[in-house]
Scaffold this motif. Structure first.
Motif, short mmCIF file in Angstrom:
data_model
loop_
_atom_site.label_atom_id
_atom_site.label_comp_id
_atom_site.label_asym_id
_atom_site.label_seq_id
_atom_site.Cartn_x
_atom_site.Cartn_y
_atom_site.Cartn_z
N LYS A 34 20.31 35.01 45.98
CA LYS A 34 19.13 34.26 45.57
C LYS A 34 18.88 33.15 46.58
N LEU A 35 17.62 32.72 46.68
CA LEU A 35 17.26 31.63 47.57
C LEU A 35 17.59 30.32 46.87
N ALA A 36 18.47 29.51 47.49
CA ALA A 36 18.89 28.27 46.85
C ALA A 36 18.11 27.07 47.37
N ASN A 37 17.74 27.10 48.63
CA ASN A 37 17.09 25.93 49.21
C ASN A 37 16.38 26.30 50.52
N LYS A 38 15.26 25.61 50.79
CA LYS A 38 14.62 25.67 52.10
C LYS A 38 14.39 24.24 52.55
N ALA A 39 14.66 23.91 53.79
CA ALA A 39 14.50 22.53 54.23
C ALA A 39 14.02 22.47 55.66
N ALA A 40 13.41 21.35 56.03
CA ALA A 40 13.00 21.12 57.42
C ALA A 40 13.53 19.76 57.85
N VAL A 88 23.82 29.77 55.31
CA VAL A 88 22.85 28.80 55.82
C VAL A 88 22.31 29.33 57.15
N THR A 89 20.98 29.51 57.21
CA THR A 89 20.36 29.99 58.45
C THR A 89 19.48 28.89 59.01
N ALA A 90 19.70 28.50 60.25
CA ALA A 90 18.93 27.41 60.85
C ALA A 90 18.21 27.91 62.10
N GLU A 91 16.97 27.45 62.30
CA GLU A 91 16.20 27.88 63.47
C GLU A 91 15.32 26.73 63.95
N ILE A 92 15.26 26.56 65.26
CA ILE A 92 14.37 25.53 65.81
C ILE A 92 12.94 26.06 65.74
N THR A 93 12.05 25.30 65.12
CA THR A 93 10.68 25.80 64.90
C THR A 93 9.62 24.96 65.60
N TYR A 94 10.00 23.79 66.12
CA TYR A 94 9.04 23.00 66.90
C TYR A 94 9.78 22.02 67.78
N VAL A 114 11.66 31.09 58.49
CA VAL A 114 13.07 31.26 58.84
C VAL A 114 13.45 32.73 58.63
N PRO A 115 14.11 33.37 59.60
CA PRO A 115 14.41 34.80 59.44
C PRO A 115 15.39 35.05 58.30
N VAL A 169 14.01 21.56 62.86
CA VAL A 169 14.85 22.70 62.52
C VAL A 169 14.51 23.11 61.09
N GLN A 170 14.21 24.40 60.87
CA GLN A 170 13.99 24.87 59.51
C GLN A 170 15.24 25.61 59.05
N VAL A 171 15.65 25.32 57.83
CA VAL A 171 16.92 25.85 57.34
C VAL A 171 16.70 26.52 55.98
N LYS A 172 17.36 27.65 55.79
CA LYS A 172 17.27 28.36 54.52
C LYS A 172 18.67 28.58 53.99
#
Lengths: 339, 339, 339
Positions: free
Chosen positions: A112-118, A83-89, C3-4, A97-100
């Protein structure tokens, strides 16, 4: 020993965990609720860390909204979820926070990409949980990036105001409902909020609530079609009000719309304090979950049609159909844009 | 009961675990359901071990009945619960395990008796879960001891046959029930059975079911009196039918009787298989839990009277009252005998 | 969304998790066992991933040894533990993973080093758990680095052979032992191995075993000094034999040596299969844990002396004292070298 320094940056975070039998259903598909809970944990850490980088009140980031999110591929027991999380705004009092989520098979190395969320968070003071503190601004790579963030901020603000107005009533189903009706699969669970469900200021983690919601929605979907079901997507979720330790949470799910290959389930979360019963029951969260039914090879199966009874159910069906068609159109438009 | 010193032999067992925040309610009292779950875990281990000491089919001990048990003193977070289990009677196809729970405060060294219980198990073959294997006989210290065990065996056999006949219906409460009515506090939870709820042959541990039952009963009791409530006793519980992995379990609790200082809650457990839906819903377990309400110093508080509505509720109230008076008389008789 | 990409390298890994109430004791110190479990999870992921980067049998990395590790600073509820794991040496059939744990206070931003550990893994084939597969070699930054790794490898190989020979007996304490004797604080717990304790090939995760060992050692230490106790260090742990799903694990802890400010507890792990009882009980793991006693401000407290009874206890005490003095000398030498 020469273990490298953990690269701990203020505004991003990586978190990973191996998926265990308890995270999955009988055939080994990891529950959507487990993924949502990890996403929220990452968002909460990165958000709280960022909001405390400046002097002032110590605070915790409280989840107020999750944007619509799709489960792109199933995750299985034994895989590692990254799970990768980053503050985007950041606005004055909230942050995005956008999370992949990537699923890695450590035996084959396949990813594989399982999910993307904001997710949107608001910082609450630890001294006074009703006080919202200020969010330190982040730096943007470009003015364009900042402008896009601002648009997302305005859009979610508007939507949060709209959904506040509309609160659906929970009605108990008639006794002995017929199969494939709304009443037949409607399900409720109650959960007494315990310490490990809570943040440092004794309010329920948003991720815990989403996990319960996914659990109920999954039971509703399985009752309707008696097959292996998985979460396909979750509509935007607004967290209207906080839920405190010692509350009983009632989570109710009911079918609103069924297409050939998918089911939409409305999930309503009501909280009551056992010790401050005079405050009464209140609606804390509500959302629409979409589930699909899978065969043994994880291929989508047809879903039995929903038998509608009464005006209320008809209205909710039409609204669900509108959401379904809108999402379908949006997916097609996204595809064309990518080609 | 005279459960002997822990000698780790095939027919006895000691188990201990420190009590954690999640095991307790908000004020730190460990849930009765947690104690019941530990009791059953010890019983299952000692029973399974005993039944596999002779050649023949490998088998697991499945819980079929728990005798009426009283919670003698509350257990708190940080205390260590010591559970001692011993096989005290064997018939051809079943065995009795007596279990004692001591709570130790490891800081002060104080110990107290928290619970005594007696459980009946039946060995199910691992190859074919419907086949009941034979139980190797135990040795008794005296002919008198064996005779007493035989009497307990006959008594429980009779009772199990009787309760099979009587199955109460679950009715949803009317909308907007008035406070202190049966409908006001009636509560249900649903739980999707997962891998860690299950034994090696994929059936739910009896202890897991009892924990869910205690959870619902506790919520019913707290909703009725809005205070800190704890389990005081549990009537004999019969496990009519097994619950398999992948089932949804619906656990419903409703008040049947209220005295000045106690509440009796009937708890009904229904199971439905999601994947074999044609089998329909079935009643797996039912029991009566008695709760009391405590103030800040753990002293019993008066309980608000129950508002009865309709003949059915009146009948259940009278039956509860009879059980209450019978238990009271029995307690008095036991006291006198001890003096 | 931008997200990176998750930087997923074959030979290193980062994992983080917020510490919850259940991870800690009553006063909020996170249990050493929780830290050890996270360390092992990271090691298992990075080791398994690496061993599957080449063609051949799919395999899982099984823990065979943890080097002596010290808990450098306490971790508290609400802090985020960052675990970084990296493969630092490979032999033909084993690999070393070095792991570092940083605790981050996300409110103040403060970070501290909580633990450094080194673990040895052996790859077991998924088809045949008794077959050990080959480990792909890693690249070293320098010949010196490789040489140092080779020395560590030889040293641990020798030690593993030595400890195999020496297996201590568990003796039940005499009834009513006097306070501050070995028998007074000796404690055992039993745990029935469930699915979520296990790896993909149904053997218990090394981290799960270490968590149980730390739990028992903590109870022994608390019984001896009736205060808040925390893990200070763990001696090298060798995993002699695997433990399978369906086993009952008995974990026993007893004091061996007490200095002014620390307690050494020997922890012995025995496993028995419930269904294959004829195989008997076997010693799976053993280790020495060192605990210290803390006051309200987390400062070390003096520890009551240990009352020794009999030759066996005296021998173990002398051996413990030798270990204590050796570790003390080593710490001093390390300090001098750093100055």
């Amino acid at each position: 020993m020469s273990v490298p320094q953990a690269r701990v940056e203020a505004s991003s975070l990586q978190l990973c965990r191996i998926m265990r039998p308890d995270d999955a259903n009988i055939v080994g598909n990891v529950h959507g609720g487990i993924i949502l809970k990890m996403i929220e944990e990452a968002g909460c850490i990165v958000g709280t860390r960022h909001c405390n980088t400046q002097n002032g009140d110590r605070c915790l980031a409280a989840l107020v909204r999750v944007e619509k999110t799709e489960f792109l591929s199933p995750v299985f027991i034994g895989e590692v979820a990254h799970v990768t999380a980053e503050i985007t705004y950041t606005s004055k009092h909230s942050l995005e926070v956008q999370v992949k989520v990537m699923a890695e098979n450590i035996l084959t190395g396949a990813k594989k990409l399982a999910n993307k969320a904001a997710l949107w968070y608001v910082p609450c003071s630890l001294q006074n949980v009703d006080k919202i503190t200020e969010v330190p601004p982040i730096k943007y790579a470009s003015a364009e990036q900042e402008e896009e963030g601002r648009k997302r901020y305005e859009a979610q603000k508007m939507e949060r105001l709209e959904t506040k107005a509309r609160i659906e009533e929970v009605v108990s189903p008639a006794p002995n409902p017929e199969q494939h009706t709304v009443g037949f699969s409607q399900s409720s669970l109650i959960h007494l909020v315990g310490p490990s469900d809570c943040t440092l200021h004794d309010y329920v983690h948003g991720g815990v609530t989403m996990k319960l919601m996914d659990e109920v929605a999954g039971i509703v979907a399985a009752r309707h079609c008696n097959t292996n079901v998985v979460t396909a997507s979750v509509d935007a979720i607004n967290f209207h009000r906080k839920i405190k330790k010692g509350c009983v949470v009632t989570v109710t799910g009911r079918l609103t719309f069924v297409s050939n290959k998918s089911m939409e389930i409305e999930v309503l979360v009501d909280a009551t304090s056992l010790v401050e019963a005079e405050k009464g029951k209140y609606r804390a969260v509500s959302a629409f979950f979409t589930f699909i039914s899978l065969d043994k090879d994880n291929k989508p199966l047809p879903v039995p049609p929903l038998k509608i009874d009464g005006e209320e159910e008809q209205r909710r069906f039409e609204e669900g159909k509108a959401r379904y068609l809108q999402n379908k159109a949006k997916r097609l438009a996204d595809k064309e844009r990518q080609q």
